[in-house]
Scaffold this motif. Structure first.
Motif, PDB file in Angstrom:
ATOM      1  N   VAL A  43       0.876  -1.165   0.000  1.00 22.42           N
ATOM      2  CA  VAL A  43       0.000   0.000   0.000  1.00 22.42           C
ATOM      3  C   VAL A  43       0.917   1.220   0.000  1.00 22.42           C
ATOM      4  O   VAL A  43       1.674   1.431   0.949  1.00 22.42           O
ATOM      5  N   ILE A  44       0.867   1.985  -1.076  1.00 25.32           N
ATOM      6  CA  ILE A  44       1.846   3.038  -1.339  1.00 25.32           C
ATOM      7  C   ILE A  44       1.216   4.406  -1.148  1.00 25.32           C
ATOM      8  O   ILE A  44       0.244   4.756  -1.837  1.00 25.32           O
ATOM      9  N   ALA A  62      -8.223  -5.307   0.969  1.00 27.94           N
ATOM     10  CA  ALA A  62      -7.185  -4.274   1.102  1.00 27.94           C
ATOM     11  C   ALA A  62      -7.758  -2.898   0.780  1.00 27.94           C
ATOM     12  O   ALA A  62      -7.482  -1.915   1.479  1.00 27.94           O
ATOM     13  N   VAL A  63      -8.569  -2.815  -0.272  1.00 25.84           N
ATOM     14  CA  VAL A  63      -9.219  -1.551  -0.641  1.00 25.84           C
ATOM     15  C   VAL A  63     -10.088  -1.050   0.511  1.00 25.84           C
ATOM     16  O   VAL A  63     -10.057   0.139   0.867  1.00 25.84           O
ATOM     17  N   GLU A  64     -10.865  -1.937   1.108  1.00 31.65           N
ATOM     18  CA  GLU A  64     -11.742  -1.534   2.218  1.00 31.65           C
ATOM     19  C   GLU A  64     -10.928  -0.988   3.397  1.00 31.65           C
ATOM     20  O   GLU A  64     -11.323  -0.010   4.031  1.00 31.65           O
ATOM     21  N   TRP A  65      -9.783  -1.609   3.689  1.00 32.62           N
ATOM     22  CA  TRP A  65      -8.930  -1.096   4.763  1.00 32.62           C
ATOM     23  C   TRP A  65      -8.362   0.277   4.402  1.00 32.62           C
ATOM     24  O   TRP A  65      -8.318   1.178   5.236  1.00 32.62           O
ATOM     25  N   VAL A  66      -7.920   0.449   3.173  1.00 29.72           N
ATOM     26  CA  VAL A  66      -7.349   1.743   2.768  1.00 29.72           C
ATOM     27  C   VAL A  66      -8.413   2.834   2.796  1.00 29.72           C
ATOM     28  O   VAL A  66      -8.120   3.982   3.165  1.00 29.72           O
ATOM     29  N   GLU A 118      -1.932   3.997  -3.490  1.00 35.63           N
ATOM     30  CA  GLU A 118      -1.934   2.930  -4.487  1.00 35.63           C
ATOM     31  C   GLU A 118      -1.791   1.579  -3.790  1.00 35.63           C
ATOM     32  O   GLU A 118      -1.059   1.457  -2.803  1.00 35.63           O
ATOM     33  N   ILE A 119      -2.469   0.570  -4.313  1.00 38.53           N
ATOM     34  CA  ILE A 119      -2.433  -0.781  -3.748  1.00 38.53           C
ATOM     35  C   ILE A 119      -1.946  -1.731  -4.836  1.00 38.53           C
ATOM     36  O   ILE A 119      -2.540  -1.790  -5.910  1.00 38.53           O
ATOM     37  N   ARG A 120      -0.873  -2.468  -4.545  1.00 34.71           N
ATOM     38  CA  ARG A 120      -0.304  -3.392  -5.527  1.00 34.71           C
ATOM     39  C   ARG A 120      -0.058  -4.744  -4.864  1.00 34.71           C
ATOM     40  O   ARG A 120       0.529  -4.807  -3.781  1.00 34.71           O
TER      41      ARG A 120
END
Length: 141
Positions: A5-6, A90-94, A108-110
């Motif tokens: 997660v950037i 991961a999106v939900e956490w971000v 950004e999530i990779r």
């Protein structure tokens, strides 16, 4: 699944400006939530690119470029390493993360290639080598 997660840099972070005490407090609470849920594997902020360097490769040649670097929007100010069941998790956490800039910002999530994800390219010798490296890293932690 692991995800990098950037947190993108801003003109302020590139100028070396530290986040406010309020944002640090909010991020601390968020990090505690991530840790308690078993999502956060690692995460830290990065110094401005002025204190960094790049190594450029051209065939066998190497050259070093000292920071700062142009195009702040392409630079990284910090990161987390998440362990989640899916990209959507991961999106939900971000989406729960405090806004790192207060205004317009982007995270950004990779997905991270995990051990053995290279398929047929990973020979038994390379698999063994990767296992040794993982054991060495674990032993040093």
């Amino acid at each position: 699944m692991k995800f990098m997660v950037i947190v993108k840099a801003t003109p302020e972070s590139e100028a070396g400006q530290m986040p406010s005490a309020e944002l640090l407090t909010q991020m601390g609470r968020y990090n505690e939530e991530l840790a308690k849920a078993g999502v956060m594997l690692a995460g830290e902020g990065l110094y401005a690119s002025a204190q960094g360097a790049r190594v450029r490769f051209d065939g066998d040649k190497r050259s070093v470029i000292d920071g700062p670097f142009a195009e702040t929007k392409e630079l990284i100010a910090g990161y987390w390493l998440f362990q989640t069941a899916s990209l959507q998790e991961a999106v939900e956490w971000v989406k729960r993360c405090p806004n790192p800039d207060g205004g317009q910002s982007e995270i950004e999530i990779r997905q991270v290639y995990e051990f053995g994800a290279c398929g047929g390219e990973l020979t038994p010798e390379l698999l063994e080598q990767q296992q040794r490296i993982a054991e060495q890293i674990t032993a040093r932690q």
